[in-house]
Design a protein around this motif. Structure first.
Motif, short mmCIF file in Angstrom:
data_model
loop_
_atom_site.label_atom_id
_atom_site.label_comp_id
_atom_site.label_asym_id
_atom_site.label_seq_id
_atom_site.Cartn_x
_atom_site.Cartn_y
_atom_site.Cartn_z
N UNK A 71 0.84 -1.26 0.13
CA UNK A 71 0.02 0.02 -0.05
C UNK A 71 0.93 1.10 0.14
N UNK A 72 2.12 0.91 0.29
CA UNK A 72 2.94 2.50 0.49
C UNK A 72 3.23 2.65 -0.97
N UNK A 73 3.28 4.15 -1.35
CA UNK A 73 3.54 4.46 -2.73
C UNK A 73 5.03 4.51 -3.10
N UNK A 74 5.97 3.90 -2.39
CA UNK A 74 7.43 3.72 -2.50
C UNK A 74 7.80 2.57 -1.76
N UNK A 75 9.06 2.18 -2.43
CA UNK A 75 10.00 1.26 -1.89
C UNK A 75 11.16 1.73 -1.63
N UNK A 76 11.98 1.29 -0.44
CA UNK A 76 13.15 1.86 -0.15
C UNK A 76 13.90 0.58 -0.01
N UNK A 77 15.35 0.64 -0.84
CA UNK A 77 16.27 -0.66 -0.68
C UNK A 77 17.63 -0.13 -0.94
N UNK A 78 18.31 -1.42 -1.33
CA UNK A 78 19.94 -1.27 -1.58
C UNK A 78 20.51 -2.30 -2.48
N UNK A 79 21.55 -1.94 -3.19
CA UNK A 79 22.12 -3.03 -3.91
C UNK A 79 23.55 -2.82 -3.70
N UNK A 80 24.38 -3.85 -3.98
CA UNK A 80 25.81 -3.65 -3.94
C UNK A 80 26.22 -3.82 -5.53
N UNK A 88 17.40 -4.44 -10.96
CA UNK A 88 16.63 -4.37 -9.76
C UNK A 88 15.25 -4.53 -9.83
N UNK A 89 14.80 -5.52 -9.12
CA UNK A 89 13.25 -5.95 -9.18
C UNK A 89 12.34 -5.41 -8.09
N UNK A 90 11.61 -4.55 -8.57
CA UNK A 90 10.54 -3.91 -7.36
C UNK A 90 9.25 -4.57 -7.36
N UNK A 135 9.14 -3.77 -14.16
CA UNK A 135 9.21 -4.44 -12.78
C UNK A 135 10.34 -3.87 -12.08
N UNK A 136 10.99 -3.09 -12.46
CA UNK A 136 11.86 -2.31 -11.47
C UNK A 136 12.72 -1.41 -12.15
N UNK A 137 14.10 -1.39 -12.24
CA UNK A 137 15.02 -0.54 -13.07
C UNK A 137 16.40 -1.36 -13.24
N UNK A 138 17.07 -0.93 -14.26
CA UNK A 138 18.43 -1.53 -14.61
C UNK A 138 19.50 -0.43 -14.42
N UNK A 139 20.49 -0.78 -13.89
CA UNK A 139 21.60 0.27 -13.80
C UNK A 139 22.75 -0.36 -14.75
N UNK A 140 23.54 0.49 -15.25
CA UNK A 140 24.50 0.11 -16.40
C UNK A 140 25.97 0.51 -15.96
N UNK A 141 26.67 -0.23 -16.08
CA UNK A 141 28.33 -0.09 -15.85
C UNK A 141 28.94 1.43 -16.62
N UNK A 161 12.30 4.27 -4.65
CA UNK A 161 11.48 4.35 -5.95
C UNK A 161 10.00 4.40 -5.81
N UNK A 162 9.45 5.39 -6.26
CA UNK A 162 8.10 5.94 -6.20
C UNK A 162 7.14 5.13 -7.39
#
Length: 163
Positions: A71-80, A88-90, A135-141, A161-162
Motif C-alpha cells: 500500500x505504500x507509494x514507494x519502496x526503499x532498498x539497496x544493492x551492491x 533491480x526488481x521491485x 518491474x523495476x530498473x536496470x543500472x548500467x556499468x 522508487x516511487x
C-alpha cells in the motif's frame, strides 16, 4: 514359559499350562501399552497443532506486512554494484527513482565527483546509466563519459522508487 522383551507378554511353549493369571497379565500389559501409545499420540497431536497455529500466525503477520508494504507509494532498498549491468526488481515500474552511492566517508565539503554517484530520474533523463523497466530498473556499468556511476563494483547504492 517365556515372555516378550518389551511388554512381558507370555510366550507359551508346547508343554506349558495356560493359566488365567498369565492371560490376564498379558491383557493388562496390552491395555497399558495401548493407553501409553494413545497418550503419546494425543501429546504429539497437541504439539503439532501448537506448531501449526504458530506457523499460521507467522504467515498471517508476514502477509499483513506485505499488504502494508504494497500500500505504500514507494519502496526503499539497496544493492551492491558488480561493475556490470544489474536489474533491480521491485514488482512495479517506478514513476520516479532516486539512487545514491555516496558513502558515509565521502568528502561533503567538496562537490567534485558528487554527481557521479547520485541519480534522479522519471525515466527520460539518464538512460545511458539507468533504465526503468516494467518491474523495476536496470543500472548500467561505466562506459564513455556518461555519469552518474550506478553499478561500480562493491559500492553500496541506496534507492527510493516511487510508484
Amino acid at each position: 514359559m517365556n515372555h516378550t522383551k518389551n511388554y512381558g507378554l507370555p510366550q507359551w511353549e508346547l508343554n506349558d499350562l495356560i493359566r488365567m493369571e498369565d492371560f490376564n497379565s498379558a491383557m493388562g500389559n496390552i491395555e497399558s501399552g495401548i493407553d501409553g501409545a494413545k497418550a503419546e499420540a494425543k501429546t504429539a497431536a497437541a504439539e503439532l497443532q501448537r506448531q501449526v497455529t504458530a506457523a499460521n500466525t507467522k504467515a498471517e503477520n508476514a502477509q499483513s506486512v506485505a499488504n502494508a508494504a504494497a500500500k505504500k507509494p514507494y519502496v526503499v532498498g539497496s544493492y551492491v554494484g558488480t561493475g556490470r549491468e544489474m536489474t533491480i526488481t521491485l514488482g512495479f515500474r517506478p514513476a520516479f527513482l532516486i539512487i545514491s552511492g555516496v558513502t558515509p566517508s565521502y568528502n561533503t565539503s567538496s562537490t567534485e565527483g558528487y554527481e557521479r554517484f547520485i541519480a534522479f530520474t522519471g525515466g527520460q533523463t539518464i538512460q545511458q546509466r539507468v533504465a526503468l523497466t516494467n518491474t523495476g530498473f536496470t543500472v548500467k556499468p561505466r562506459s564513455g563519459p556518461y555519469y552518474p556511476f550506478l553499478a561500480d563494483e562493491n559500492r553500496t547504492y541506496e534507492y527510493i522508487a516511487f510508484k
